[in-house]
Write a protein that holds these residues in place. Structure first.
Motif, PDB file in Angstrom:
ATOM      1  N   TYR A  94       0.846  -1.193   0.000  1.00  0.00           N
ATOM      2  CA  TYR A  94       0.000   0.000   0.000  1.00  0.00           C
ATOM      3  C   TYR A  94       0.880   1.241   0.000  1.00  0.00           C
ATOM      4  CZ  TYR A  94      -3.393  -3.522   1.346  1.00  0.00           C
ATOM      5  OH  TYR A  94      -4.168  -4.645   1.366  1.00  0.00           O
ATOM      6  N   LEU A  95       0.419   2.307  -0.666  1.00  0.00           N
ATOM      7  CA  LEU A  95       1.214   3.510  -0.853  1.00  0.00           C
ATOM      8  C   LEU A  95       0.355   4.751  -0.652  1.00  0.00           C
ATOM      9  CD1 LEU A  95       2.822   2.278  -4.175  1.00  0.00           C
ATOM     10  CD2 LEU A  95       4.084   2.535  -2.029  1.00  0.00           C
ATOM     11  N   THR A  96       0.885   5.742   0.079  1.00  0.00           N
ATOM     12  CA  THR A  96       0.192   7.025   0.237  1.00  0.00           C
ATOM     13  C   THR A  96       0.845   8.078  -0.641  1.00  0.00           C
ATOM     14  OG1 THR A  96       1.563   7.564   2.167  1.00  0.00           O
ATOM     15  CG2 THR A  96      -0.597   6.547   2.580  1.00  0.00           C
ATOM     16  N   GLU A  97       0.082   9.134  -0.926  1.00  0.00           N
ATOM     17  CA  GLU A  97       0.521  10.224  -1.799  1.00  0.00           C
ATOM     18  C   GLU A  97       0.312  11.554  -1.098  1.00  0.00           C
ATOM     19  OE1 GLU A  97      -0.145  11.682  -6.434  1.00  0.00           O
ATOM     20  OE2 GLU A  97      -1.788  10.660  -5.390  1.00  0.00           O
ATOM     21  N   ASP A  98       1.380  12.320  -0.932  1.00  0.00           N
ATOM     22  CA  ASP A  98       1.315  13.578  -0.195  1.00  0.00           C
ATOM     23  C   ASP A  98       0.964  14.745  -1.119  1.00  0.00           C
ATOM     24  OD1 ASP A  98       1.434  15.577   1.631  1.00  0.00           O
ATOM     25  OD2 ASP A  98       3.513  15.276   2.203  1.00  0.00           O
ATOM     26  N   GLU A  99      -0.290  14.754  -1.532  1.00  0.00           N
ATOM     27  CA  GLU A  99      -0.882  15.862  -2.295  1.00  0.00           C
ATOM     28  C   GLU A  99      -2.219  16.204  -1.641  1.00  0.00           C
ATOM     29  OE1 GLU A  99       0.423  17.423  -4.831  1.00  0.00           O
ATOM     30  OE2 GLU A  99       1.735  16.046  -5.948  1.00  0.00           O
ATOM     31  N   SER A 100      -2.652  17.461  -1.786  1.00  0.00           N
ATOM     32  CA  SER A 100      -3.940  17.852  -1.195  1.00  0.00           C
ATOM     33  C   SER A 100      -5.104  17.096  -1.823  1.00  0.00           C
ATOM     34  CB  SER A 100      -4.151  19.363  -1.332  1.00  0.00           C
ATOM     35  OG  SER A 100      -4.149  19.729  -2.706  1.00  0.00           O
ATOM     36  N   ASN A 101      -4.904  16.598  -3.023  1.00  0.00           N
ATOM     37  CA  ASN A 101      -5.892  15.727  -3.677  1.00  0.00           C
ATOM     38  C   ASN A 101      -5.234  14.384  -4.032  1.00  0.00           C
ATOM     39  OD1 ASN A 101      -4.230  16.724  -5.679  1.00  0.00           O
ATOM     40  ND2 ASN A 101      -5.857  16.883  -7.203  1.00  0.00           N
ATOM     41  N   GLY A 119       1.517   8.760   6.888  1.00  0.00           N
ATOM     42  CA  GLY A 119       1.951   7.449   7.322  1.00  0.00           C
ATOM     43  C   GLY A 119       1.011   6.331   6.922  1.00  0.00           C
ATOM     44  N   CYS A 120       1.535   5.103   6.926  1.00  0.00           N
ATOM     45  CA  CYS A 120       0.753   3.930   6.530  1.00  0.00           C
ATOM     46  C   CYS A 120       1.265   2.728   7.314  1.00  0.00           C
ATOM     47  CB  CYS A 120       0.915   3.708   5.033  1.00  0.00           C
ATOM     48  SG  CYS A 120      -0.199   2.502   4.302  1.00  0.00           S
ATOM     49  N   TYR A 121       0.319   1.917   7.828  1.00  0.00           N
ATOM     50  CA  TYR A 121       0.690   0.786   8.689  1.00  0.00           C
ATOM     51  C   TYR A 121      -0.289  -0.362   8.476  1.00  0.00           C
ATOM     52  CZ  TYR A 121       1.325  -1.961  12.972  1.00  0.00           C
ATOM     53  OH  TYR A 121       1.537  -2.973  13.861  1.00  0.00           O
ATOM     54  N   TYR A 122       0.252  -1.569   8.299  1.00  0.00           N
ATOM     55  CA  TYR A 122      -0.577  -2.763   8.109  1.00  0.00           C
ATOM     56  C   TYR A 122      -0.408  -3.724   9.278  1.00  0.00           C
ATOM     57  CZ  TYR A 122      -1.991  -7.424   6.734  1.00  0.00           C
ATOM     58  OH  TYR A 122      -2.575  -8.663   6.737  1.00  0.00           O
ATOM     59  N   ALA A 123      -1.509  -4.335   9.707  1.00  0.00           N
ATOM     60  CA  ALA A 123      -1.472  -5.449  10.652  1.00  0.00           C
ATOM     61  C   ALA A 123      -2.801  -6.174  10.618  1.00  0.00           C
ATOM     62  CB  ALA A 123      -1.174  -4.974  12.075  1.00  0.00           C
ATOM     63  N   ASP A 124      -2.763  -7.487  10.570  1.00  0.00           N
ATOM     64  CA  ASP A 124      -3.920  -8.337  10.800  1.00  0.00           C
ATOM     65  C   ASP A 124      -5.139  -7.948   9.961  1.00  0.00           C
ATOM     66  OD1 ASP A 124      -5.070 -10.541  12.075  1.00  0.00           O
ATOM     67  OD2 ASP A 124      -6.003  -9.273  13.574  1.00  0.00           O
ATOM     68  N   ASP A 125      -4.980  -7.957   8.655  1.00  0.00           N
ATOM     69  CA  ASP A 125      -6.086  -7.697   7.717  1.00  0.00           C
ATOM     70  C   ASP A 125      -6.646  -6.285   7.796  1.00  0.00           C
ATOM     71  OD1 ASP A 125      -6.027 -10.223   6.545  1.00  0.00           O
ATOM     72  OD2 ASP A 125      -7.366 -11.068   8.058  1.00  0.00           O
ATOM     73  N   THR A 126      -5.854  -5.362   8.290  1.00  0.00           N
ATOM     74  CA  THR A 126      -6.263  -3.966   8.377  1.00  0.00           C
ATOM     75  C   THR A 126      -5.090  -3.095   7.963  1.00  0.00           C
ATOM     76  OG1 THR A 126      -7.670  -4.525  10.270  1.00  0.00           O
ATOM     77  CG2 THR A 126      -7.274  -2.196   9.877  1.00  0.00           C
ATOM     78  N   VAL A 127      -5.395  -2.001   7.254  1.00  0.00           N
ATOM     79  CA  VAL A 127      -4.357  -1.021   6.978  1.00  0.00           C
ATOM     80  C   VAL A 127      -4.869   0.346   7.422  1.00  0.00           C
ATOM     81  CG1 VAL A 127      -5.055  -0.651   4.538  1.00  0.00           C
ATOM     82  CG2 VAL A 127      -2.743  -0.092   5.274  1.00  0.00           C
ATOM     83  N   TRP A 128      -4.015   1.050   8.160  1.00  0.00           N
ATOM     84  CA  TRP A 128      -4.324   2.402   8.607  1.00  0.00           C
ATOM     85  C   TRP A 128      -3.416   3.374   7.868  1.00  0.00           C
ATOM     86  CZ3 TRP A 128      -3.837  -1.747  11.913  1.00  0.00           C
ATOM     87  CH2 TRP A 128      -4.937  -2.056  12.735  1.00  0.00           C
TER      88      TRP A 128
END
Length: 386
Positions: free
Chosen positions: A187-194, A256-265
């Protein structure tokens, strides 16, 4: 809100820690986390490093930008940012990005079984504004460039193998990454306002040289169901990846992005939110939103890097705010865990736990000076919940 307790398993720190199974499941789509009494109690007076900690916890300085790391000949990088920990025999390694442009890159500090520093060295050079990233299950560090048409670089925390640019993971303003070993995606996050929220599906799990970049498709609400759609041109030119798929969901400043136990925050700084994707039923919701705090002052603002522990606690660092790392418990209580005094011109970055979960590493990116050359990297030791 649905929160899953994480397995009490041996978990390596960083946003790609691997867990399996489920201990319990809460009711779906309840209210986001609210302020309350945290599991560690109130913050004490500032210590010698001007860090306020709960009783039983202590801090030490690991490295300072522009200075030699104690016990080594290596000079620590400026503007320390995202980080992760890796087991190394009976010791461990903490890696840290450098969010400067040009140069950027990443460095590592090596520790013995007792926590003594035994080495420090460069693991990535010649890149730009390396902000956050993520740990892979095969023990590499994904270092992400937070620039327009930025790349992801796969690096070796031991500094033995040369870093490799992973162009197939898309070119955009990368922030963080989190590996999901169950679905075999990143999973990947993008640091843009949109900005958008992406996942990369490697052709072969464990090899990021080829695969498919996908973007999350959902409505404009803060909860609901989602799906994935292929990004036609991951190269992002001439059309930005975030603009290529109709119906892809916009997020205000992915961090930030974090995965654990079938969940991603993952976090979004533009609206001070922590989002939660429930991967087993393809739904999303808010784990935290400062505008939805129902009483008192919101404890968490300027949300940024995020990590977690085997107890199910999430630790979220502030970019600004009052320079705190806050904890969100599986019972949806949010409270400050620590606060750094006298560094209002900085931000907290790179939270990651040692393999045994007893030490938390993080940085103040600009320290007391407010400049990228003033970065300070810390370690906090204490009775973290197992």
């Amino acid at each position: 809100m649905e929160r899953r307790s994480l397995l009490r398993a041996a978990a390596l720190g960083g946003s790609a820690a691997v867990f399996g199974g489920t201990l319990w499941r809460g009711a779906a789509h309840a209210a986001p986390a609210q302020p309350g009494t945290g599991p560690y109690g109130p913050l004490g007076s500032p210590d010698a490093n001007r860090i306020r900690l709960p009783a039983g916890f202590t801090s030490r300085v690991i490295a300072r930008s522009g200075r030699t790391v104690s016990g080594t000949s290596y000079t620590w990088h400026n503007a320390p940012d995202g980080g992760a920990c890796y087991a190394d025999g009976s010791g461990w390694i903490y890696v840290s990005n450098s969010e400067i442009n040009p140069s950027g890159g990443a460095s590592a500090v090596k520790f013995s079984a007792t926590g003594a520093i035994t080495g420090a060295y460069r693991i990535l050079s010649g890149t730009r504004q390396n902000c956050a990233g993520g740990r892979t299950p095969w023990n590499t560090w994904l270092s992400c460039e937070e620039v327009s048409l930025g790349y992801v670089y796969e690096t070796d925390p031991w500094g033995t193998n040369a870093a490799v640019r992973r162009a197939a993971m898309g070119r955009f303003k990368h922030e963080a990454a989190a590996a999901d070993p169950v679905r075999k995606v990143i999973y990947l996050t993008e640091d843009e306002s949109n900005g958008r929220f992406y996942r990369f599906v490697p052709t072969t799990w464990g090899d990021l040289s080829a695969g498919t970049l996908q973007v999350l498709v959902a409505g404009s609400a803060t909860s609901g169901s989602y799906s994935w759609a292929n990004v036609p041109d991951p190269d992002g030119s001439p059309t930005a990846t975030r603009s290529q798929v109709s119906g892809s969901k916009s997020f205000n400043g992915g961090e930030g992005c974090y995965y654990a136990d079938d969940t991603v925050w993952f976090t979004t700084k533009g609206d001070n939110r922590v989002w939660q994707l429930n991967l087993t039923n393809s739904t999303y919701e808010l784990a935290y939103d400062d505008s939805l705090v129902t009483s008192g002052t919101a404890p968490l603002t300027g949300v940024d890097n995020i990590t977690g522990t085997s107890s199910g606690d999430l630790f979220v660092a502030e970019d600004g705010g009052n320079m705190e790392i806050c904890v969100i418990t599986p019972d949806d209580v949010i409270a400050p865990f620590l606060r750094i005094d006298g560094q209002s011109g900085s931000e907290i970055t790179g939270p990651a736990f040692s393999p045994d979960g007893s030490r938390l590493y993080f940085s103040s990116q600009r320290g007391t000076s407010g400049s990228s050359s003033g970065g300070i990297t810390y370690e906090v030791t204490g009775p973290f919940r197992a």
